[in-house]
Design a protein around this motif. Structure first.
Motif, PDB file in Angstrom:
ATOM      1  N   VAL A  81      63.054  93.299   3.426  1.00 18.21           N
ATOM      2  CA  VAL A  81      63.465  94.704   3.275  1.00 18.21           C
ATOM      3  C   VAL A  81      62.244  95.624   3.380  1.00 18.21           C
ATOM      4  O   VAL A  81      62.277  96.661   4.071  1.00 18.21           O
ATOM      5  CB  VAL A  81      64.176  94.924   1.928  1.00 18.21           C
ATOM      6  CG1 VAL A  81      64.407  96.410   1.673  1.00 18.21           C
ATOM      7  CG2 VAL A  81      65.506  94.173   1.905  1.00 18.21           C
ATOM      8  N   LEU A  82      61.166  95.256   2.700  1.00 18.82           N
ATOM      9  CA  LEU A  82      59.947  96.061   2.734  1.00 18.82           C
ATOM     10  C   LEU A  82      59.397  96.159   4.154  1.00 18.82           C
ATOM     11  O   LEU A  82      58.958  97.240   4.590  1.00 18.82           O
ATOM     12  CB  LEU A  82      58.893  95.444   1.808  1.00 18.82           C
ATOM     13  CG  LEU A  82      57.524  96.141   1.784  1.00 18.82           C
ATOM     14  CD1 LEU A  82      57.665  97.583   1.298  1.00 18.82           C
ATOM     15  CD2 LEU A  82      56.542  95.364   0.903  1.00 18.82           C
ATOM     16  N   THR A  83      59.426  95.050   4.872  1.00 15.43           N
ATOM     17  CA  THR A  83      58.929  95.041   6.251  1.00 15.43           C
ATOM     18  C   THR A  83      59.736  95.986   7.126  1.00 15.43           C
ATOM     19  O   THR A  83      59.184  96.741   7.924  1.00 15.43           O
ATOM     20  CB  THR A  83      59.001  93.616   6.838  1.00 15.43           C
ATOM     21  OG1 THR A  83      58.249  92.717   6.018  1.00 15.43           O
ATOM     22  CG2 THR A  83      58.444  93.585   8.265  1.00 15.43           C
ATOM     23  N   LEU A  84      61.071  95.941   6.967  1.00 11.87           N
ATOM     24  CA  LEU A  84      61.932  96.829   7.757  1.00 11.87           C
ATOM     25  C   LEU A  84      61.631  98.293   7.436  1.00 11.87           C
ATOM     26  O   LEU A  84      61.569  99.145   8.342  1.00 11.87           O
ATOM     27  CB  LEU A  84      63.399  96.516   7.477  1.00 11.87           C
ATOM     28  CG  LEU A  84      64.426  97.383   8.224  1.00 11.87           C
ATOM     29  CD1 LEU A  84      64.234  97.287   9.732  1.00 11.87           C
ATOM     30  CD2 LEU A  84      65.850  96.988   7.833  1.00 11.87           C
ATOM     31  N   ILE A  85      61.423  98.587   6.154  1.00  7.75           N
ATOM     32  CA  ILE A  85      61.106  99.965   5.754  1.00  7.75           C
ATOM     33  C   ILE A  85      59.784 100.417   6.375  1.00  7.75           C
ATOM     34  O   ILE A  85      59.671 101.536   6.895  1.00  7.75           O
ATOM     35  CB  ILE A  85      61.058 100.084   4.217  1.00  7.75           C
ATOM     36  CG1 ILE A  85      62.466  99.913   3.640  1.00  7.75           C
ATOM     37  CG2 ILE A  85      60.462 101.430   3.795  1.00  7.75           C
ATOM     38  CD1 ILE A  85      62.505  99.855   2.121  1.00  7.75           C
ATOM     39  N   VAL A  86      58.779  99.540   6.338  1.00 12.95           N
ATOM     40  CA  VAL A  86      57.472  99.875   6.924  1.00 12.95           C
ATOM     41  C   VAL A  86      57.598 100.113   8.423  1.00 12.95           C
ATOM     42  O   VAL A  86      57.020 101.062   8.973  1.00 12.95           O
ATOM     43  CB  VAL A  86      56.442  98.754   6.655  1.00 12.95           C
ATOM     44  CG1 VAL A  86      55.148  99.012   7.429  1.00 12.95           C
ATOM     45  CG2 VAL A  86      56.145  98.656   5.162  1.00 12.95           C
ATOM     46  N   LEU A  87      58.372  99.271   9.093  1.00 10.96           N
ATOM     47  CA  LEU A  87      58.585  99.440  10.533  1.00 10.96           C
ATOM     48  C   LEU A  87      59.252 100.793  10.824  1.00 10.96           C
ATOM     49  O   LEU A  87      58.867 101.502  11.762  1.00 10.96           O
ATOM     50  CB  LEU A  87      59.448  98.305  11.076  1.00 10.96           C
ATOM     51  CG  LEU A  87      58.812  96.906  11.122  1.00 10.96           C
ATOM     52  CD1 LEU A  87      59.855  95.867  11.513  1.00 10.96           C
ATOM     53  CD2 LEU A  87      57.640  96.873  12.091  1.00 10.96           C
TER      54      LEU A  87
END
Length: 269
Positions: A81-87
């Motif tokens: 989830v964090l990775t998707l938000i950063v992207l």
């Protein structure tokens, strides 16, 4: 080409035997390197292997395998989830420099390669995983070998436009061959009380289902190559191509083996 492919195949199999037998940090480290290499390959196909979004994916992959090492899998979804938000934040702050399809491709690369491949390690970490992990090998590489031999001997009917050399006879041979190997392997399995039913039923069943899934894993990787008009993902493995050319079926088989074993046994996540 055949000799090169054979020799590199032997080296690859010996390396696989070593890391699967010893497991632990050896297996995790090798899988981590393979995951990063595979992600680089597919992002290169998308022409974004050096893109800022790709850097986020590389960092997230490394972080995910660190979580696995410390048995913190419960945080994997949070990391995803964090990775998707950063992207998405990168996409918004750089708008209109990037298009949303680059975010989608980056996220696909992470989940498709890093997360699916990690199930080899997670299967190895199960109770009696030193036995179970070989079902992944049987369901992917074992079925592939059986399919190749059967196809060469009896193949007449074409299976898919994505793979001109695949035949229906070969596919059937791969499934039957994997089931037979799984059945023979079950004779040596010493922990019969682990399963709800006999391992002589479970092992062939898991192997045959994996063999079917394996072929679609191969075709999925081929479909991406066809879309982008490339022959191989890379040249890392002489005679075989890149990581994704050799491990495409493993990506699909590993999670299926993991969950099928959990469903058919008294083993818990």
């Amino acid at each position: 080409m055949f000799v090169t492919r054979l020799l590199s195949g032997i080296v690859l199999m010996l390396a696989a035997i070593f890391v699967l037998v010893f497991g632990d940090i050896w297996l995790l480290a090798v899988l981590g390197v393979l995951a990063l290499s595979g992600i680089y390959e597919i992002l290169r196909v998308f022409q974004m292997e050096k893109h800022p979004l790709a850097v986020t994916v590389y960092i997230s992959t490394a972080a995910y395998y660190v979580l696995l090492h410390f048995q913190l899998q419960r945080w994997a979804l949070g990391l995803l989830v964090l990775t998707l938000i950063v992207l998405l934040v990168t996409y918004v702050t750089q708008y209109p420099k990037y298009k949303i399809d680059k975010v989608a491709r980056s996220f696909l690369a992470l989940f498709y390669v890093a997360y699916l491949l990690s199930y080899v390690y997670q299967t190895r970490c199960l109770e009696h995983g030193h036995w179970f992990v070989w079902l992944i090998v049987i369901g992917s590489w074992g079925s592939d070998t059986c399919a190749y031999v059967t196809g060469m001997l009896f193949g007449k009917h074409h299976f898919s436009d994505l793979s001109p050399k695949k035949t229906i006879e070969g596919c059937i041979g791969g499934v039957v061959g994997a089931g037979l190997i799984g059945f023979i392997y079950s004779y040596f399995f010493p922990y019969h009380t682990v399963f709800v039913i006999s391992p002589m039923v479970v092992f062939p069943l898991v192997a045959m289902i994996s063999a079917v899934i394996s072929q679609y894993g191969d075709l999925a990787a081929s479909a991406i190559k066809r879309n982008y008009e490339i022959k191989d993902y890379g040249k890392l493995i002489p005679g075989h191509g890149g990581v994704l050319d050799r491990f495409d079926s493993v990506l699909f088989v590993a999670p299926f083996v993991y969950y099928l074993l959990v469903l058919t046994s008294y083993i818990h996540f």
